[in-house]
Motif scaffolding. Structure first.
Motif, PDB file in Angstrom:
ATOM      1  N   GLN A 202       0.821  -1.212   0.000  1.00 10.69           N
ATOM      2  CA  GLN A 202       0.000   0.000   0.000  1.00 10.69           C
ATOM      3  C   GLN A 202       0.861   1.270   0.000  1.00 10.69           C
ATOM      4  O   GLN A 202       0.376   2.344   0.367  1.00 10.69           O
ATOM      5  CB  GLN A 202      -0.910   0.013   1.237  1.00 10.69           C
ATOM      6  CG  GLN A 202      -1.790  -1.211   1.358  1.00 10.69           C
ATOM      7  CD  GLN A 202      -2.754  -1.355   0.190  1.00 10.69           C
ATOM      8  OE1 GLN A 202      -3.244  -0.361  -0.339  1.00 10.69           O
ATOM      9  NE2 GLN A 202      -3.036  -2.591  -0.195  1.00 10.69           N
ATOM     10  N   TRP A 203       2.097   1.171  -0.408  1.00  9.01           N
ATOM     11  CA  TRP A 203       2.991   2.340  -0.395  1.00  9.01           C
ATOM     12  C   TRP A 203       2.523   3.391  -1.400  1.00  9.01           C
ATOM     13  O   TRP A 203       2.094   3.071  -2.515  1.00  9.01           O
ATOM     14  CB  TRP A 203       4.412   1.911  -0.729  1.00  9.01           C
ATOM     15  CG  TRP A 203       5.387   3.057  -0.708  1.00  9.01           C
ATOM     16  CD1 TRP A 203       5.986   3.613   0.390  1.00  9.01           C
ATOM     17  CD2 TRP A 203       5.865   3.795  -1.834  1.00  9.01           C
ATOM     18  NE1 TRP A 203       6.797   4.646   0.026  1.00  9.01           N
ATOM     19  CE2 TRP A 203       6.753   4.791  -1.342  1.00  9.01           C
ATOM     20  CE3 TRP A 203       5.632   3.722  -3.206  1.00  9.01           C
ATOM     21  CZ2 TRP A 203       7.395   5.686  -2.181  1.00  9.01           C
ATOM     22  CZ3 TRP A 203       6.276   4.627  -4.044  1.00  9.01           C
ATOM     23  CH2 TRP A 203       7.145   5.587  -3.529  1.00  9.01           C
ATOM     24  N   LYS A 204       2.591   4.643  -0.953  1.00  9.98           N
ATOM     25  CA  LYS A 204       2.153   5.765  -1.789  1.00  9.98           C
ATOM     26  C   LYS A 204       3.300   6.739  -1.986  1.00  9.98           C
ATOM     27  O   LYS A 204       4.092   6.987  -1.074  1.00  9.98           O
ATOM     28  CB  LYS A 204       0.969   6.483  -1.133  1.00  9.98           C
ATOM     29  CG  LYS A 204      -0.236   5.591  -0.889  1.00  9.98           C
ATOM     30  CD  LYS A 204      -1.321   6.328  -0.139  1.00  9.98           C
ATOM     31  CE  LYS A 204      -2.481   5.399   0.179  1.00  9.98           C
ATOM     32  NZ  LYS A 204      -3.543   6.093   0.962  1.00  9.98           N
ATOM     33  N   CYS A 205       3.378   7.308  -3.158  1.00 11.08           N
ATOM     34  CA  CYS A 205       4.418   8.281  -3.469  1.00 11.08           C
ATOM     35  C   CYS A 205       4.079   9.626  -2.833  1.00 11.08           C
ATOM     36  O   CYS A 205       2.930   9.854  -2.425  1.00 11.08           O
ATOM     37  CB  CYS A 205       4.562   8.422  -4.990  1.00 11.08           C
ATOM     38  SG  CYS A 205       3.131   9.160  -5.801  1.00 11.08           S
ATOM     39  N   PRO A 206       5.040  10.532  -2.726  1.00 11.08           N
ATOM     40  CA  PRO A 206       4.765  11.844  -2.115  1.00 11.08           C
ATOM     41  C   PRO A 206       3.671  12.625  -2.824  1.00 11.08           C
ATOM     42  O   PRO A 206       2.943  13.390  -2.186  1.00 11.08           O
ATOM     43  CB  PRO A 206       6.114  12.562  -2.215  1.00 11.08           C
ATOM     44  CG  PRO A 206       7.126  11.469  -2.260  1.00 11.08           C
ATOM     45  CD  PRO A 206       6.480  10.350  -2.999  1.00 11.08           C
ATOM     46  N   HIS A 207       3.516  12.447  -4.122  1.00  9.38           N
ATOM     47  CA  HIS A 207       2.463  13.158  -4.849  1.00  9.38           C
ATOM     48  C   HIS A 207       1.074  12.721  -4.383  1.00  9.38           C
ATOM     49  O   HIS A 207       0.194  13.559  -4.164  1.00  9.38           O
ATOM     50  CB  HIS A 207       2.619  12.903  -6.352  1.00  9.38           C
ATOM     51  CG  HIS A 207       3.858  13.483  -6.939  1.00  9.38           C
ATOM     52  ND1 HIS A 207       3.898  14.722  -7.545  1.00  9.38           N
ATOM     53  CD2 HIS A 207       5.127  13.006  -6.999  1.00  9.38           C
ATOM     54  CE1 HIS A 207       5.119  14.966  -7.970  1.00  9.38           C
ATOM     55  NE2 HIS A 207       5.882  13.942  -7.642  1.00  9.38           N
ATOM     56  N   CYS A 208       0.875  11.427  -4.240  1.00  6.16           N
ATOM     57  CA  CYS A 208      -0.423  10.925  -3.802  1.00  6.16           C
ATOM     58  C   CYS A 208      -0.682  11.254  -2.329  1.00  6.16           C
ATOM     59  O   CYS A 208      -1.822  11.530  -1.933  1.00  6.16           O
ATOM     60  CB  CYS A 208      -0.503   9.420  -4.029  1.00  6.16           C
ATOM     61  SG  CYS A 208      -0.488   8.948  -5.782  1.00  6.16           S
ATOM     62  N   ILE A 209       0.361  11.221  -1.497  1.00  3.09           N
ATOM     63  CA  ILE A 209       0.194  11.591  -0.094  1.00  3.09           C
ATOM     64  C   ILE A 209      -0.219  13.056   0.028  1.00  3.09           C
ATOM     65  O   ILE A 209      -1.092  13.418   0.823  1.00  3.09           O
ATOM     66  CB  ILE A 209       1.496  11.325   0.680  1.00  3.09           C
ATOM     67  CG1 ILE A 209       1.780   9.822   0.738  1.00  3.09           C
ATOM     68  CG2 ILE A 209       1.416  11.898   2.091  1.00  3.09           C
ATOM     69  CD1 ILE A 209       3.084   9.466   1.416  1.00  3.09           C
ATOM     70  N   GLU A 210       0.396  13.897  -0.772  1.00  2.00           N
ATOM     71  CA  GLU A 210       0.019  15.318  -0.745  1.00  2.00           C
ATOM     72  C   GLU A 210      -1.403  15.518  -1.233  1.00  2.00           C
ATOM     73  O   GLU A 210      -2.148  16.342  -0.687  1.00  2.00           O
ATOM     74  CB  GLU A 210       0.990  16.121  -1.606  1.00  2.00           C
ATOM     75  CG  GLU A 210       0.663  17.605  -1.650  1.00  2.00           C
ATOM     76  CD  GLU A 210       1.526  18.350  -2.640  1.00  2.00           C
ATOM     77  OE1 GLU A 210       1.356  19.580  -2.759  1.00  2.00           O
ATOM     78  OE2 GLU A 210       2.365  17.700  -3.308  1.00  2.00           O
ATOM     79  N   GLN A 211      -1.800  14.787  -2.263  1.00  2.00           N
ATOM     80  CA  GLN A 211      -3.148  14.931  -2.804  1.00  2.00           C
ATOM     81  C   GLN A 211      -4.201  14.476  -1.798  1.00  2.00           C
ATOM     82  O   GLN A 211      -5.274  15.063  -1.704  1.00  2.00           O
ATOM     83  CB  GLN A 211      -3.272  14.136  -4.100  1.00  2.00           C
ATOM     84  CG  GLN A 211      -4.582  14.360  -4.838  1.00  2.00           C
ATOM     85  CD  GLN A 211      -4.605  13.659  -6.180  1.00  2.00           C
ATOM     86  OE1 GLN A 211      -3.647  12.972  -6.549  1.00  2.00           O
ATOM     87  NE2 GLN A 211      -5.692  13.829  -6.913  1.00  2.00           N
ATOM     88  N   GLU A 212      -3.895  13.430  -1.043  1.00  2.00           N
ATOM     89  CA  GLU A 212      -4.845  12.961  -0.038  1.00  2.00           C
ATOM     90  C   GLU A 212      -4.868  13.851   1.189  1.00  2.00           C
ATOM     91  O   GLU A 212      -5.871  13.903   1.904  1.00  2.00           O
ATOM     92  CB  GLU A 212      -4.479  11.527   0.368  1.00  2.00           C
ATOM     93  CG  GLU A 212      -4.687  10.510  -0.748  1.00  2.00           C
ATOM     94  CD  GLU A 212      -4.298   9.114  -0.315  1.00  2.00           C
ATOM     95  OE1 GLU A 212      -3.812   8.979   0.834  1.00  2.00           O
ATOM     96  OE2 GLU A 212      -4.474   8.171  -1.101  1.00  2.00           O
ATOM     97  N   GLY A 213      -3.777  14.559   1.463  1.00  2.00           N
ATOM     98  CA  GLY A 213      -3.729  15.451   2.615  1.00  2.00           C
ATOM     99  C   GLY A 213      -3.539  14.762   3.936  1.00  2.00           C
ATOM    100  O   GLY A 213      -3.802  15.350   4.991  1.00  2.00           O
ATOM    101  N   THR A 214      -3.067  13.518   3.920  1.00  2.00           N
ATOM    102  CA  THR A 214      -2.878  12.776   5.162  1.00  2.00           C
ATOM    103  C   THR A 214      -1.604  13.179   5.892  1.00  2.00           C
ATOM    104  O   THR A 214      -1.470  12.901   7.090  1.00  2.00           O
ATOM    105  CB  THR A 214      -2.846  11.263   4.870  1.00  2.00           C
ATOM    106  OG1 THR A 214      -1.812  10.998   3.904  1.00  2.00           O
ATOM    107  CG2 THR A 214      -4.181  10.800   4.294  1.00  2.00           C
ATOM    108  N   LYS A 215      -0.674  13.816   5.194  1.00  2.00           N
ATOM    109  CA  LYS A 215       0.588  14.228   5.798  1.00  2.00           C
ATOM    110  C   LYS A 215       0.858  15.676   5.400  1.00  2.00           C
ATOM    111  O   LYS A 215       1.412  15.932   4.323  1.00  2.00           O
ATOM    112  CB  LYS A 215       1.717  13.311   5.328  1.00  2.00           C
ATOM    113  CG  LYS A 215       2.943  13.294   6.224  1.00  2.00           C
ATOM    114  CD  LYS A 215       3.893  12.198   5.783  1.00  2.00           C
ATOM    115  CE  LYS A 215       5.100  12.107   6.714  1.00  2.00           C
ATOM    116  NZ  LYS A 215       6.024  11.023   6.290  1.00  2.00           N
ATOM    117  N   PRO A 216       0.460  16.638   6.209  1.00  2.00           N
ATOM    118  CA  PRO A 216       0.596  18.050   5.824  1.00  2.00           C
ATOM    119  C   PRO A 216       2.051  18.429   5.554  1.00  2.00           C
ATOM    120  O   PRO A 216       2.975  17.952   6.210  1.00  2.00           O
ATOM    121  CB  PRO A 216       0.043  18.795   7.046  1.00  2.00           C
ATOM    122  CG  PRO A 216      -0.826  17.806   7.755  1.00  2.00           C
ATOM    123  CD  PRO A 216      -0.184  16.470   7.517  1.00  2.00           C
TER     124      PRO A 216
END
Length: 263
Positions: A202-216
């Motif tokens: 389930q690893w996500k790249c920084p682009h997807c993490i930013e888009q989801e907003g789970t890690k400000p």
């Protein structure tokens, strides 16, 4: 009256002296020499060139050396162009979707094992040291299209294009080139280990993490992405990040963006 008379006497004397000097120059022939010198020193104006529009329709098409070597009438080329063919109903079949760290390479090239021997490439699980434009996979950060140094990577060791590259990551959400990172860039720029990422389906790249907003404030710190944000690329910032106690450049940048937003 005396003042105007003195002025007229001065002008008459001046005019007489000018006439005397001109007559003396004429007798010596200096006027002709001066005019000739002026003609020599005066730059001549070059005529304007008439603009002629080139007819591009008659010029041959520019093609790369790779395409020049390919015979369009031959069916035994080393590199073929893949096209989607319509089925019986006229619909085009979609090509097989593959992860970003296993792009499809439709080539019919036979390479011996000596081409990827340990004498030519680094086996230290780093970025590798052999650039391969066919089988290599480009890292999103360092943009190095090289064979990885993973011992169990069937793609880079045996040139098996059906296998993914174990030395490059693949985002479980976007499966795009934005999530393809090599082992060194993944550790230095984002503070993650390749072995942990490989085991995490389930690893996500920084682009997807930013888009989801789970890690400000967690963003991709590649030069391409920072320039799109109109930010200056960080360059070699890992030494400054480690001196300040940060795990990676991404953690340093995240803290700086958070402090700037709080001002």
């Amino acid at each position: 009256m005396g003042r105007f008379r003195a002025k007229s006497d001065y002008e008459s004397i001046r005019n007489a002296r000018i006439s005397e000097n001109q007559a003396r120059l004429a007798s010596l022939g200096l006027q002709k020499a001066i005019s000739e010198l002026r003609l020599i020193t005066t730059p001549s104006k070059s005529p304007k060139r008439k603009y002629i529009k080139a007819d591009c329709t008659t010029l041959p098409l520019r093609r790369s050396n790779r395409l020049k070597r390919i015979n369009p009438n031959s069916s035994d080329d080393s590199i073929s162009i893949r096209r989607s063919l319509p089925d019986n109903d006229g619909h085009f079949e979609e090509e097989e979707k593959r992860p970003a760290n296993a792009p499809l390479v439709n080539v019919r090239v036979c390479r011996s094992n000596a081409d990827v021997s340990s004498e030519r490439r680094c086996m230290s699980k780093g970025r590798g040291s052999v650039y391969d434009p066919v089988f290599g996979i480009c890292c999103h950060f360092c943009r190095q299209k090289k064979l990885c140094g993973e011992e169990d990577c069937m793609r880079c060791n045996n040139l098996d294009t059906d296998q993914p590259c174990l030395g490059k990551t693949d985002c479980s959400v976007c499966h795009s080139t934005n999530g393809v990172l090599c082992r060194a860039c993944l550790k230095v720029r984002y503070g993650e280990e390749m072995d942990e990422v490989r085991n995490n389906k389930q690893w996500k790249c920084p682009h997807c993490i930013e888009q989801e907003g789970t890690k400000p404030y967690w963003i991709c710190n590649s030069s391409l992405c920072l320039k799109k944000r109109k930010m200056v690329p960080t360059g070699i910032a890992i030494f400054r990040a480690r001196e300040m106690g940060y795990e990676s450049v991404a953690h340093l940048l995240m803290d700086e963006l958070q402090r700037a937003d709080g001002r």
